[in-house]
Design a protein around this motif. Sequence first.
Motif: not given
Length: 256
Positions: A28-29, A68-69, A73-81, A136-142
């Motif tokens: 959670s951010v 805002a979150l 996230i949506e801006l970072k996510r891929a829109k197509d393959k 794929v997800m728009g965020y990274d958790i590692s």
Amino acid sequence: MEGGNTPRWKVDVPFKTVSFLIMFLFFSVQVFAAAVPDLPPDDMFDEPGDVKDAKPFKPTKRLTPQEALAEAIELKRAKDKSELPPFKMIIIKGGCFEMGDFTGEGDEDERPVHEVCVSSFLLSETEVTQELFEKVMGYDISPLKDPKMPTVKFSGRSLDGFFKRLNELTKGGYRLPSEAEWEYAAREGGKKIRWAGTDNESALDDYAWFDFNSEFVYHPVKQKKPNVFGLYDMSGNVSELCDDYFNFEYYKKSPR
């Protein structure tokens, strides 16, 4: 060892029942919005003090932290393959093999050894990288950031979301492998080898990151040799997830 984030293999330990994330704690951010009032634009007045030709002012909506979150996230996510980083799937020809602890040195829940047959399937050549997960997800958790490192510290929710969105983008049918599929691929079609790529302990450093060469951190994918199928890091580096429920008694009653 089963699941978790502990090292997957040790030098003196044979193949174990492991969890596998192939193909890959939800975090959670908190986003804090600055408390800045909506101000009129600088050009609202033609000249200082002149209100005769004032332009109408429409205040913009201030986003909540959650909005805002979601927007970020949506801006970072891929829109197509086409926006996804490339990843390779390896064809694994099906067959039958003796699954489980064939050396007698493993855990009790890996016995008895029993025959299992798997159909042909595709398996990704590496664990899911951070760059693929983030696209794929728009965020990274590692916690350790590197585009080529495997994704770790995920929850069931983020895992389900990853496969759901990946399949939407690619029109594919990606999923986790079963434990039988994973072990069959790691053991190169069911060979009686203790580590992916070799049964020679002196050669293990060429194929895997483990206690004595990893400095107790995980590493980018494809830094070691692959096994005969072309699969990397099937031994060592990080724990991997399979699409099975764990049961201590399962091997004793497992069907083919």
